[in-house]
Motif scaffolding. Structure first.
Motif, PDB file in Angstrom:
ATOM      1  N   MET A 141       0.845  -1.179   0.000  1.00  0.00           N
ATOM      2  CA  MET A 141       0.000   0.000   0.000  1.00  0.00           C
ATOM      3  C   MET A 141       0.885   1.234   0.000  1.00  0.00           C
ATOM      4  SD  MET A 141      -3.103  -1.051   0.099  1.00  0.00           S
ATOM      5  CE  MET A 141      -3.883   0.456   0.470  1.00  0.00           C
ATOM      6  N   ALA A 142       0.485   2.218  -0.801  1.00  0.00           N
ATOM      7  CA  ALA A 142       1.299   3.427  -0.849  1.00  0.00           C
ATOM      8  C   ALA A 142       0.444   4.648  -1.134  1.00  0.00           C
ATOM      9  CB  ALA A 142       2.376   3.288  -1.912  1.00  0.00           C
ATOM     10  N   PHE A 143       0.769   5.726  -0.467  1.00  0.00           N
ATOM     11  CA  PHE A 143       0.235   7.058  -0.709  1.00  0.00           C
ATOM     12  C   PHE A 143       1.470   7.924  -0.854  1.00  0.00           C
ATOM     13  CE2 PHE A 143      -0.736  11.273   0.922  1.00  0.00           C
ATOM     14  CZ  PHE A 143      -1.904  11.588   0.275  1.00  0.00           C
ATOM     15  N   GLU A 144       1.736   8.399  -2.086  1.00  0.00           N
ATOM     16  CA  GLU A 144       2.978   9.133  -2.297  1.00  0.00           C
ATOM     17  C   GLU A 144       2.804  10.261  -3.294  1.00  0.00           C
ATOM     18  OE1 GLU A 144       5.936   6.616  -4.286  1.00  0.00           O
ATOM     19  OE2 GLU A 144       4.278   5.326  -4.888  1.00  0.00           O
ATOM     20  N   LYS A 145       3.629  11.286  -3.146  1.00  0.00           N
ATOM     21  CA  LYS A 145       3.633  12.418  -4.071  1.00  0.00           C
ATOM     22  C   LYS A 145       4.500  12.055  -5.266  1.00  0.00           C
ATOM     23  CE  LYS A 145       2.270  15.796  -0.853  1.00  0.00           C
ATOM     24  NZ  LYS A 145       1.687  17.064  -0.961  1.00  0.00           N
ATOM     25  N   VAL A 146       3.984  12.349  -6.474  1.00  0.00           N
ATOM     26  CA  VAL A 146       4.687  12.038  -7.719  1.00  0.00           C
ATOM     27  C   VAL A 146       4.419  13.149  -8.729  1.00  0.00           C
ATOM     28  CG1 VAL A 146       4.550   9.529  -7.394  1.00  0.00           C
ATOM     29  CG2 VAL A 146       2.745  10.708  -8.657  1.00  0.00           C
ATOM     30  N   SER A 147       5.163  13.149  -9.824  1.00  0.00           N
ATOM     31  CA  SER A 147       4.829  13.997 -10.966  1.00  0.00           C
ATOM     32  C   SER A 147       4.246  13.080 -12.040  1.00  0.00           C
ATOM     33  CB  SER A 147       6.057  14.747 -11.477  1.00  0.00           C
ATOM     34  OG  SER A 147       7.058  13.853 -11.863  1.00  0.00           O
ATOM     35  N   TYR A 148       3.382  13.659 -12.898  1.00  0.00           N
ATOM     36  CA  TYR A 148       2.751  12.848 -13.935  1.00  0.00           C
ATOM     37  C   TYR A 148       2.288  13.747 -15.075  1.00  0.00           C
ATOM     38  CZ  TYR A 148      -0.287   9.484 -16.265  1.00  0.00           C
ATOM     39  OH  TYR A 148      -0.860   8.655 -17.196  1.00  0.00           O
ATOM     40  N   ALA A 149       2.622  13.397 -16.288  1.00  0.00           N
ATOM     41  CA  ALA A 149       2.109  14.010 -17.517  1.00  0.00           C
ATOM     42  C   ALA A 149       2.246  15.532 -17.545  1.00  0.00           C
ATOM     43  CB  ALA A 149       0.653  13.602 -17.738  1.00  0.00           C
ATOM     44  N   GLY A 150       3.323  16.049 -16.984  1.00  0.00           N
ATOM     45  CA  GLY A 150       3.549  17.490 -17.004  1.00  0.00           C
ATOM     46  C   GLY A 150       3.128  18.217 -15.743  1.00  0.00           C
ATOM     47  N   TRP A 151       2.392  17.562 -14.860  1.00  0.00           N
ATOM     48  CA  TRP A 151       2.050  18.152 -13.561  1.00  0.00           C
ATOM     49  C   TRP A 151       3.092  17.685 -12.546  1.00  0.00           C
ATOM     50  CZ3 TRP A 151      -2.434  16.070 -16.137  1.00  0.00           C
ATOM     51  CH2 TRP A 151      -3.309  17.057 -16.616  1.00  0.00           C
ATOM     52  N   GLU A 152       3.655  18.621 -11.812  1.00  0.00           N
ATOM     53  CA  GLU A 152       4.684  18.294 -10.829  1.00  0.00           C
ATOM     54  C   GLU A 152       4.102  17.816  -9.503  1.00  0.00           C
ATOM     55  OE1 GLU A 152       7.972  18.173 -11.472  1.00  0.00           O
ATOM     56  OE2 GLU A 152       7.338  18.564 -13.532  1.00  0.00           O
ATOM     57  N   GLN A 153       2.864  18.214  -9.211  1.00  0.00           N
ATOM     58  CA  GLN A 153       2.266  17.881  -7.919  1.00  0.00           C
ATOM     59  C   GLN A 153       1.049  16.976  -8.112  1.00  0.00           C
ATOM     60  OE1 GLN A 153       1.609  21.373  -5.522  1.00  0.00           O
ATOM     61  NE2 GLN A 153       3.417  22.349  -6.375  1.00  0.00           N
TER      62      GLN A 153
END
Length: 123
Positions: free
Chosen positions: A1-13
């Protein structure tokens, strides 16, 4: 299980909520919007509009892709209020809460509460 901050598809947050089988990614810079849902390492089951990915701010409504909250009955311009502003994000392990600021014209506050199963492939 994970809840984490990532960047995706041009969004940094963005925030990823995942277990051993599936993952979902929500944007924090626009929304509330789930931009990705899929099996880990596999294709996104939601569509993505390449021309809108990574954009934020502005007054125009954008499709972006993914999943967003709509209110009914569908009617312009009320239903197409732009979700181009940052959202409040909180959560832990298998729970994610996204809250949009109150819409100026409708006075609605959209909120998504998502919980991912610890072992199964469903949200």
């Amino acid at each position: 299980m994970a809840f984490e901050k990532v960047s995706y598809a041009g969004w940094e947050q963005c925030v990823r909520l995942s277990n051993d089988q599936i993952e979902l990614i929500a944007t924090q810079e626009v929304g509330p919007r789930i931009i990705r849902l899929g099996f880990r390492g596999e294709k996104n089951v939601f569509g993505e509009i390449k021309a809108d990915l990574g954009k934020k701010g502005g007054e125009e409504w954008r499709i972006y892709g993914g999943h967003r909250l709509w209110h009914a009955p569908e009617a312009r311009p009320r239903t197409y209020y732009p979700d181009n502003q940052p959202v409040n994000v909180s959560g832990e392990e298998n729970l994610l809460v996204l809250i949009q600021p109150e819409e100026e014209t409708t006075r609605l506050e959209k909120r998504m509460i998502l919980e991912i199963d610890e072992q199964e492939n469903h949200v």
